[in-house]
Design an enzyme around this catalytic site. Structure first.
Site, mmCIF file in Angstrom:
data_model
loop_
_atom_site.group_PDB
_atom_site.id
_atom_site.type_symbol
_atom_site.label_atom_id
_atom_site.label_comp_id
_atom_site.label_asym_id
_atom_site.label_seq_id
_atom_site.Cartn_x
_atom_site.Cartn_y
_atom_site.Cartn_z
ATOM 1 C CD GLU A 93 50.193 12.057 -10.933
ATOM 2 O OE1 GLU A 93 51.389 12.031 -11.234
ATOM 3 O OE2 GLU A 93 49.431 12.972 -11.269
ATOM 4 C CB CYS A 127 39.391 12.218 -17.205
ATOM 5 S SG CYS A 127 37.798 13.008 -16.897
ATOM 6 N N GLY A 172 40.126 11.894 -13.141
ATOM 7 C CA GLY A 172 38.833 11.277 -13.457
ATOM 8 C C GLY A 172 37.631 12.126 -13.086
ATOM 9 C CG ASN A 302 47.876 25.292 -11.812
ATOM 10 O OD1 ASN A 302 48.612 26.131 -11.310
ATOM 11 N ND2 ASN A 302 46.828 24.802 -11.189
ATOM 12 C CB CYS A 347 43.684 22.839 -9.793
ATOM 13 S SG CYS A 347 42.099 22.634 -10.565
#
Length: 374
Positions: A93, A127, A172, A302, A347
């Protein structure tokens, strides 16, 4: 079996192939520019290349190895998330955030500038860092992106909006994919993209050996460090990777980086209720950073669906934290205005779910991290 064709934006590959074939490298930016302006072109359509270049491009390269699978528009009217399908079938994304840099004040006066866009790019599929507050970390690590796959995010996005800033804050840990990162930045700052290095921000959890090399390899970038805690034990609790990068060593590396670069460092700090958002944490952070030139960016947490073992700090706590850093330690401190939460583009929310299209409505543009430079 035929080798998979490479992205024409894989700069070190195309340069090496052109060198081997005795073709001048000066044609490469011209090829890139033509492809950006003509997405569906064939190699033969590109004017004025040596004939050997056409044969080489046909045999070894693709104008794009990735496709835009879907475009999600946020109801905030200023955020767009692109879901991009890679050649290997994986998805990444990237997020376009539109800002107006004439909003806000600079030294008490209105800001110069006008509307522009920042692109948040991914450097890996998933990640390895496993940060407990981040959706991407929950995916685990799948693979590194090539330089071409990083640049193709910019190419896809630039067809939707004029991109002036790039932040490596997508999926990542950029410094864990160091050579592709450096190659991609070198492409971005050269023709035809010509994005100023001062408009590019690389965000890291603090990979010490890579921070030490970064300024020599690509000077004048912005460095953003995902600090998220003022002491090592809290940092390890919420960021397992921090065990490998002790805070004291990280701060020494940042001190060296700042001495060489003479630039502000951005410090990212996610506000987790009852974990790292107390007044004592603000004082610890202030003491840790008071000898540095930094901008601290406080990030409201978030929530990420079922992953949420954390909750968001209330506004009062965030304001108090900001006030301590500003007033007692004279540290420039901003609170990040979240964008694109409804499309999981904010985020820590980037994780691949194949989406439905959503609607967009208009909203006022915002000011941006990139405007905090001076």
């Amino acid at each position: 079996m035929q080798m998979a064709l490479k992205s024409v934006f894989d700069s070190s590959v195309i340069r090496a192939e052109f060198d081997n074939a005795g073709i001048n490298n000066r044609f490469i930016p011209l090829i890139w520019k033509y492809i950006i302006q003509n997405p569906d072109c064939n190699w033969e359509d590109i004017p004025s290349l040596p004939s050997s270049a056409y044969a080489l491009l046909r045999a070894k390269f693709k104008a794009s190895t990735s496709v835009v699978h879907s475009v999600l528009e946020s109801n905030d009217g200023v955020t767009t998330k692109l879901l991009i399908k890679l050649q290997n079938g994986a998805f990444v994304e990237c997020v376009i955030m539109r800002y107006d840099s004439s909003l806000g004040k600079y030294n008490g006066k209105p800001r110069p500038g006008g509307p522009r866009s920042t692109l948040c790019v991914s450097s890996q599929v998933g990640c390895k860092m496993g940060c407990t507050f981040c959706a991407t970390g929950s995916m685990g690590f799948k693979n590194n992106l090539s330089c071409g796959e990083i640049i193709e995010q910019l190419v896809h996005a630039s067809r939707l909006s004029t991109i002036r800033n790039v932040v490596f804050m997508g999926m990542g840990e950029p410094l864990n994919n160091y050579s592709a990162l450096v190659d991609a930045i070198r492409v971005m700052i050269a023709s035809p993209f010509q994005i100023s290095p001062r408009k590019i921000t690389v965000s890291t959890v603090g990979i010490i050996h890579a921070i030490t090399k970064l300024h020599n390899d690509v000077p004048n970038l912005n460095l953003a460090v995902s600090l998220h805690a003022p002491v090592q034990d809290i940092r390890c609790q919420i960021m397992p990777a921090a065990r490998a990068f002790p805070l004291e060593k990280l701060m020494n590396a940042l001190r060296e980086y700042q001495k060489k670069s003479q630039q502000k460092i951005f410090i990212e700090y996610i506000m987790l209720d009852g974990v790292n958002d107390g007044e004592q944490h603000a004082h610890q952070l202030g003491k840790l950073l008071e000898t540095f030139q930094v901008v601290v960016n406080l990030i409201p947490f978030n929530p990420i669906g079922s992953l949420s073992q954390f909750s968001t700090s209330n506004n009062q706590k965030v304001t108090r934290f900001q006030k301590i850093l500003r007033d007692l330690y004279d540290i420039r401190t901003t609170v990040r205005k979240e964008m694109g939460q409804d499309i999981s583009g904010a985020c820590g929310q980037l994780v691949v779910n194949l989406p439905d299209k959503r609607s967009v409505s208009s909203a006022a543009p915002l000011t941006d991290i990139e405007d905090l430079r001076r």
